[in-house]
Every structure is written in C-alpha cells, then in structure tokens.
Design an enzyme around this catalytic site. Structure first.
Site, PDB file in Angstrom:
ATOM      1  N   GLY A 201      32.796  25.726  54.150  1.00  0.00           N
ATOM      2  CA  GLY A 201      33.390  24.788  53.572  1.00  0.00           C
ATOM      3  C   GLY A 201      33.842  23.563  54.673  1.00  0.00           C
ATOM      4  O   GLY A 201      33.842  23.454  55.770  1.00  0.00           O
ATOM      5  N   GLU A 202      34.497  22.512  54.018  1.00  0.00           N
ATOM      6  CA  GLU A 202      34.925  21.572  54.501  1.00  0.00           C
ATOM      7  C   GLU A 202      36.112  21.027  54.350  1.00  0.00           C
ATOM      8  O   GLU A 202      36.779  20.953  53.160  1.00  0.00           O
ATOM      9  CB  GLU A 202      33.841  20.186  54.397  1.00  0.00           C
ATOM     10  CG  GLU A 202      34.133  19.196  55.408  1.00  0.00           C
ATOM     11  CD  GLU A 202      33.072  18.083  55.399  1.00  0.00           C
ATOM     12  OE1 GLU A 202      31.995  18.438  54.803  1.00  0.00           O
ATOM     13  OE2 GLU A 202      33.013  17.444  56.281  1.00  0.00           O
ATOM     14  N   GLY A 203      37.278  20.967  55.131  1.00  0.00           N
ATOM     15  CA  GLY A 203      38.711  20.441  55.031  1.00  0.00           C
ATOM     16  C   GLY A 203      38.809  19.023  55.395  1.00  0.00           C
ATOM     17  O   GLY A 203      38.049  18.257  55.750  1.00  0.00           O
ATOM     18  N   THR A 207      35.306  21.333  59.708  1.00  0.00           N
ATOM     19  CA  THR A 207      34.500  21.857  58.922  1.00  0.00           C
ATOM     20  C   THR A 207      34.236  23.178  59.433  1.00  0.00           C
ATOM     21  O   THR A 207      34.409  23.515  60.418  1.00  0.00           O
ATOM     22  CB  THR A 207      33.019  21.146  59.203  1.00  0.00           C
ATOM     23  OG1 THR A 207      33.155  19.957  59.167  1.00  0.00           O
ATOM     24  CG2 THR A 207      32.014  21.750  58.177  1.00  0.00           C
ATOM     25  N   VAL A 208      34.138  24.258  58.379  1.00  0.00           N
ATOM     26  CA  VAL A 208      34.170  25.851  58.939  1.00  0.00           C
ATOM     27  C   VAL A 208      32.806  26.428  58.484  1.00  0.00           C
ATOM     28  O   VAL A 208      32.102  26.099  57.537  1.00  0.00           O
ATOM     29  CB  VAL A 208      35.143  26.584  57.972  1.00  0.00           C
ATOM     30  CG1 VAL A 208      35.059  28.010  58.497  1.00  0.00           C
ATOM     31  CG2 VAL A 208      36.485  25.733  58.182  1.00  0.00           C
ATOM     32  N   LYS A 223      35.578  27.060  63.099  1.00  0.00           N
ATOM     33  CA  LYS A 223      36.303  25.720  62.610  1.00  0.00           C
ATOM     34  C   LYS A 223      36.049  24.996  63.515  1.00  0.00           C
ATOM     35  O   LYS A 223      36.583  24.634  64.565  1.00  0.00           O
ATOM     36  CB  LYS A 223      37.803  26.274  62.448  1.00  0.00           C
ATOM     37  CG  LYS A 223      38.496  25.202  61.623  1.00  0.00           C
ATOM     38  CD  LYS A 223      39.690  25.670  61.253  1.00  0.00           C
ATOM     39  CE  LYS A 223      40.555  24.987  60.327  1.00  0.00           C
ATOM     40  NZ  LYS A 223      41.605  25.501  60.046  1.00  0.00           N
ATOM     41  N   ASP A 315      52.217  26.058  53.716  1.00  0.00           N
ATOM     42  CA  ASP A 315      51.017  25.828  52.777  1.00  0.00           C
ATOM     43  C   ASP A 315      50.352  26.818  52.262  1.00  0.00           C
ATOM     44  O   ASP A 315      49.255  27.152  52.129  1.00  0.00           O
ATOM     45  CB  ASP A 315      50.052  24.940  53.617  1.00  0.00           C
ATOM     46  CG  ASP A 315      49.139  24.131  52.915  1.00  0.00           C
ATOM     47  OD1 ASP A 315      49.196  24.107  51.545  1.00  0.00           O
ATOM     48  OD2 ASP A 315      47.708  23.737  53.313  1.00  0.00           O
TER      49      ASP A 315
END
Lengths: 528, 236
Positions: A201-203, A207-208, A223, A315
C-alpha cells in the site's frame, strides 16, 4: 515421543496437497529440520503435529511445552503460497532461530540439494529409508524420560531472545556474534538484509512493502519513508519511531528495525496478515459477537497501555487495526495524526475520514485527551457488530456532527456545560433531535445482552470527561464471559495464549460461502 | 557559522562551549517564538547528542540548529529551516541582512537537514522526552494550596521556580535527572531563595509531592544548578 541426537532432520516427504488434485499448482515439499546441535543434546520432543488443510499447512512441534519448530520449506509454487505457509507457522521461539547455526532457509532452491542433505542426515542418525518416504516420526522409538537440564538452555536463551526482539538493536545491546555466526553474515539495520516481495500500500508519506528478512526468514512489513531534501525526515516518521520504540505490547505493532540511508528511511515492522477493514469486507453483515468481544478486548487493552504512557493514537480506524491470522489485533500507524490539529487533508489527495472523530474535536476543541481514542474505539465497536460504519458522514465536519446529533441528540448548555463556547458551535442547530436508544438505531444491539449496548453507550458519551476510560472499559461486565486469566496477562502476552480464547468461524465469508457448513471439519485453532 | 569552541579537549572549556551553545539555542528559540517545551526538547537533544559524541568531531552550532529544527518536529511546533538559518545568522552577525538564497544558503540548509538525520541515528530515534514543566506546574498548585495566601502573593515563587527550570537547560542536568526531581528541586530552591516556609506535617512537603526523592538528591541537583549560575559569570 522421541529424542534426537546431534542433528535430526526429519524428512516428511509428503506432498501435502496429495489427495486434493492439482489444486496446489505444483509440488510443495516441506522439510522440517530440527537443529539441536546448538541447543545441547537431547531435547525432548513431546508433541509433533502436522496439520494439512486445503489452504494451509501448519506444523508445530512442542518442545518442552513451548511451541518451537524449525521448518524449511522448498516450494515450486508462487510467492503467495509460500507466505501462507510461513504465516501459519507458530510463533517460533527466537531461541531456536538464534541458536541454530545449521539453519537454512531455502527459497526455490533446487530440491535435489535438500533431499541430499536430508538423506545424509538420516543415514547419520541410522534411520531406515522406507518404501515411499522416510520413517514416520511417530514410529521412532528409544524414548527417554525428560531430564531437567535439557530444558535449561532453551529457557534461558528464550528469555534473552525475547527482550531484544523488537527494535533496531535486536540483540539487546549484547554482542552475540562470537557465540554463533549468522549463516549469511547479514546484519540488522542494513537494507540488503531484507528482500522486498510485493507492494502492500501507499500512504501519505510512505510506501509499505511486504518483505522477508534474510537474517532469520521472518516476514516483515517494510515502510519506506520518502525523505524530502528541503524538509528532512517527516515529523510523522519521527513521532512514530520515537513512540513505538518505547512501546512493547502484544496489541501494538512491533517495530523491528530502522534502516537509514541518505535518500530514504525504512521502518521494519512485524508482518501482520490483514487489517480490520479488510476483515470486515471479507465478513460482511456484522461480525460474530464473540469475535467482536475478543477484538474489542484487545483494542481496549492496547489503548489502555498507550494511555497509561500518556500517548494518544489519534487516528483510530479499522485500517489501522491489524489482524493476524490468529485474530490478534494490533494498533498500527502511530504518529500519523498531529496533536493540536488532527489533519483533515493529508498531502496526498486522500482525505482522512471524520467518521471516528468525537463531537468535541469536531466542534473545534483542542484540549482533547484519552477520551478521543475511546470515541473512535466505540465507533469501531458498532461498526464490527453492525457491519456498517456508525457515523458515515460524507461531506464535512458539520454533516458529521449532524449524524452524531441524530443519535445522541443536540447538545445544549444544560446537557453539556461549555459546549456553546467551542469554536465550531452554532446556536441555530435546533434540529430537534432527541437522544435515542442505541438498539433503535443499530438493530444488532437488540439481539444481544444489554451490557453490549451499555458499553457502547459509555464509550460514545458526548461529553469527553464522562466517556469511560480504556482501563475501566476492560472491566466492564461485557467482558465477563472471557476466561478470567485474560485480565492478568503481562503486557507482551497475547490473549490467545489463554486457553479458551479463539475466534469463532464467521457466519458470512465472501471467499468461501459454504465454509460454515463444513467448519466442524476444520482443525482447531483455525479462524478463517 | 563561527566556531567559538576551542580545540583543546579541556573539560572545563567543553562545559563552557556547551553553556554558550545552549544559551544560543534558548535565545534563538525565543526569537523564533518557540514555546518552553520545544526549547527544552532542543536543549535535551543537544545534551543527549554530546553525551556520546565528541566536540572535536561535530560542530556544536550546526548540531544546535538541527536540534532546534528537530524539536519543532517532535513537539509539533513546526519551524521552517529558512527561518532558523536567518535567525541564527543574525545571532552571529547582529545587524546584518538575511542570507541571500544562493549556493551557500542551500548548502547550509542541506547540512542542517543531514545533521538532523545524524542526530536521529545517534540517539537511536529516542527523541521524545518527558519534561519537568508539567510536574512543576502541578507541584506549584499543590504548594500554593498549602501556603498562606499573602505569603504567596508577596513572593514571586512561581516565576522564580519557572525561571530556574528554564535556566537549568543550559547544562546537562535535564538528561541526568528525572523530570520530577528536577521540577521539585527548582521549586525547593525558589522557596528557599525567598525564605518561604511550607508548613510541615508528618513528612516534609517534598516527600508528599514526590515519593522517591531524598534530601541528598535535592542538594546534589541544587549544587549542579548553582554551578550553572557560576558558569554564566565565567562565560559572559
């Protein structure tokens, strides 16, 4: 029951997919290599289990009551299946990993080599080759009664390994090099010790990737944080690392290692299979009430731990709650939220959701405290039971507030002293919303005992000061049905170590709709 | 940047250098409008860094600038590198114009950013500190309730204790002692400065506020604080 000599290599040349056609797509051979050499002679093996199911292979070997198996697998199938196998291995004692010099982790290597090695080792042990494979483990004889000193090394080393497991200094400041050599000569803290497998995934700022440690074969989540030349290390990364370094808890994601280069910073986390958002997608229509209880207990346990250290998560949302294959829930993504202004918009286009934000913060209050996380946990509680988000606002803060007012009623100066002084408060909000019973809004509550609704009600209290604390919530009668020892666990022990705590099979599963009917055929300890 | 540090490894010279650099951090922090806690974090970062690093290897003022920048991130009071560089430039050359945005400026900014990563690595990402400020606030409230209202109004105990605490960041006291102990000592010293007596019950007032401190510890920290004030006379 059998004991092993210096090196015992058990070759279980079983094609585990045998009898289920070509489903595996290739032949998967699993080899267990139990390397006793460095553990001292005569470790007693009291249980050997081999589970094979259509989707996974699980091996466990109980040494002295501790689950501790060493498994080498060679596969000719895709990476995905490989990781499945790996993930299902029980929490292998680090001691074995640390101390087995002859450990090999073989990834798509030639099968010949392994067969060779195994044959040799078997010959050394004087095991006879049988018609199809090798002698079955269960048929080995020569049992000796366990001697206390056999266990000694294992336990002592286990403690040592546990302590230094989780940060960038995995050896706990001690130099283990002279004692045993890594096969590969790789170090923690360097980039080439990890192999990227796939992007997860990309935050906003990172990027993970899924990765594998070349040091010990662990799956890890990498990460990779992009460094901006003009701003240096993102502050969220600094917060995340500095906070997580001090947190060791079974319900907090573990930070193994930090790798820094000139251009990038990589945090190496333990790999956890899925998250609550995905789990809820897979099991739509609300989760099993028992599983909700287990997840909630773990969530509150994690929150209680960080709150006692004066840390707010800020969060909370299902995407940030990781779920392991066993059902262990771990808080992740620390430091992504700011303290004074929770971000509405991150640097990417992705909008941070308002669904889990409490009314006081939505109204613009900035002196929030631990009650902030409790509201988020309460929203997640309802979402797990009901299968849909509790307050799915769409547009902005005001719409989000209206969603909350519809259930809890519009606050007035009488019901919430001081509310009219909050920045976003508007006097014209007289929607005539009366507080409602949760069971009238969310139907699942009506089917469950009252204490479920009571806990949700106490978590979703409008006034932050009156919201239940994580510590008190753990002692709420809702959790009375869990086995009592869960209340006395040490921080680093998972609730699944308590007998009787395990997930029930979910009623709905979009991947295998018929699962429920044959669930009694599944071996115990499986979840989904 | 000018290097005021002397090359000699004399420990008293080193202490003087650290004192001057901390004075620089605190002044710069004030000019940048930083709150007390971020300034305290910047000083703690600096002291922690030089606990293990050598003054001969690292330029203290560059480290100090990066500490200020990093503490802004840690405490979420974000500062821009350009502001930091300009304020620091003015500190060394009073009355001069801000730096041009030329090659030299970019180089300086890159060194600040690189040095930030160096500090993070050196401190192994342990950059969140617990500061004595909140404890002092709590102790002040408790002591006020114990004292005569007039005695409290007549003497600036709170201001003095707060100033003592802020001054303590000139030296490595903040990384050597627990925050509770530091806060308590600042209050103790302030009360003694004005000769204010706190009514004693079965136990001393400070034993009630902080259970794990001894009289000897208070005195040891007090000595360190007073040495810092001696240092000021030597350095300025």
């Amino acid at each position: 029951m059998w004991t092993a000599g210096s090196v015992c290599v058990a070759y279980l040349g079983k094609r585990w997919h045998q009898g289920r056609g070509q489903a595996g797509g290739g032949s998967v051979m699993l080899w267990a290599m139990f390397c006793w050499e460095s553990l001292g002679p005569g470790i007693h093996v009291d249980d050997f289990r081999y589970h094979s199911t259509p989707s996974e292979v699980l091996w466990s070997l109980c040494l002295n009551g501790q689950c501790c198996c060493y498994c080498c697998c060679e596969l000719q199938v895709g990476q995905g299946e490989f990781s499945q196998v790996h993930n299902l291995l029980p929490d292998v004692s680090d001691a074995v990993r640390f101390h087995s010099c002859s450990h090999h982790w073989i990834l798509s290597d030639s099968m010949q080599n392994l067969r060779h090695a195994a044959t040799e080792a078997f010959q050394r042990l004087g095991l006879k080759q049988r018609h199809m494979g090798y002698q079955e483990l269960g048929e080995l004889d020569g049992v000796e009664t366990p001697q206390p000193q056999w266990f000694h090394t294992l336990q002592v080393r286990r403690l040592r390994a546990q302590r230094g497991r989780s940060n960038s200094d995995p050896l706990g400041g001690k130099n283990f090099q002279p004692e045993f050599q890594w096969n590969t000569g790789l170090q923690f803290g360097t980039a080439n010790s990890y192999l990227n497998l796939e992007k997860l995934g990309e935050g906003a700022y990172a990027t993970v990737y899924k990765g594998i440690s070349r040091i010990n074969g662990h799956l890890v989540a990498l990460k990779v944080i992009r460094m901006k030349t003009e701003e240096g290390v993102p502050f969220t990364a600094i917060r995340e690392a500095s906070l997580l370094k001090g947190l060791k808890h079974a319900n907090i994601v573990l930070l193994h290692d930090i790798i820094h280069t000139r251009e990038s910073l990589t945090f190496v986390f333990e790999y956890v299979q899925t998250d609550l958002a995905q789990y809820m997608i897979q099991h739509p229509g609300g989760l099993h009430p028992w599983n909700v209880r287990i997840f909630m207990f773990q969530l509150l346990r994690g929150l209680s731990y960080i709150h006692s250290r004066r840390i707010l998560h800020r969060d909370l949302k299902p995407q940030n709650l990781l779920i392991s294959y066993l059902g262990e829930l771990k808080l992740a993504d620390f430091g992504l939220a700011r303290s004074k202004s929770i971000p509405c918009q991150t640097y990417s286009a992705e909008v941070v959701t308002l669904w889990y934000r409490p009314p006081d913060v939505l109204l613009g209050s900035t002196d929030y405290s631990t009650a902030l996380d409790i509201w988020g946990a309460g929203c997640i509680f309802i979402e797990m039971l009901q299968g849909v988000p509790a307050f799915p606002g769409v547009a902005d803060v005001f719409e989000q507030l209206v969603k909350i007012w519809r259930v809890l009623g519009v606050p007035t100066e009488e019901s919430w002293p001081g509310v009219s002084e909050l920045p976003n408060y508007k006097a014209e909000w007289f929607l005539h919303c009366k507080p409602q019973q949760f069971r009238d809004v969310w139907k699942r509550f009506a089917q469950l005992p009252y204490k479920t609704e009571d806990l949700a009600q106490q978590m979703l209290t409008m006034i932050p000061k009156e919201r239940i604390s994580a510590q008190d919530a753990l002692h709420h009668p809702y959790f009375n049905t869990l086995p009592l020892p869960v209340m006395q666990l040490r921080d680093t022990v998972s609730v699944f170590k308590v007998p009787g705590v395990r997930l029930e099979t979910e009623v709905n599963d979009i991947f295998s709709p018929n699962r429920r009917m044959k669930s009694f055929l599944m071996p115990q300890g499986k979840c989904w | 940047m000018e290097n005021n540090s002397t090359a000699a490894g004399d420990s008293s010279n080193e202490t003087k250098t650290h004192f001057r650099v901390c004075r620089f951090i605190i002044e710069t922090g004030v000019k940048l409008g930083m709150r007390s806690v971020p300034v305290a974090t910047a000083c703690s970062l600096y002291h922690k860094f030089f606990q293990t690093a050598s003054l001969q290897v690292y330029e203290p003022y560059l480290v100090a600038m990066s500490c200020i920048y990093l503490s802004g991130k840690v405490e979420e009071q974000h500062l821009r590198t350009r502001d930091i560089i300009n304020v620091c430039h003015r500190y060394f050359r009073p009355g001069s114009d801000p730096l041009e945005l030329d090659e030299k400026f970019w180089e300086l900014r890159d060194s600040v950013v690189q040095c930030e990563l160096l500090i993070l690595r050196q401190l192994n990402f342990h950059v969140s500190f617990e500061h004595p400020h909140k404890y002092l606030l709590h102790y002040l409230l408790s002591v006020r309730s114990l004292l005569n209202r007039h005695a409290w109004a007549r003497t600036p105990i709170a201001e003095t204790a707060w100033a003592l605490l802020k001054d303590s960041y000139h030296g490595p006291v903040c990384v050597r002692h627990q925050p509770q102990h530091l806060a308590l000592t600042a209050l103790y010293l302030a009360l003694h400065t004005y000769g204010v007596q706190v009514p004693a019950g079965e136990r001393e007032w400070w034993q009630v506020l902080c259970e794990d401190i001894t009289k000897a510890q208070i005195e040891a920290i007090m000595t360190e604080l007073l040495q810092l004030y001696d240092m000021e006379a030597k350095c300025t």
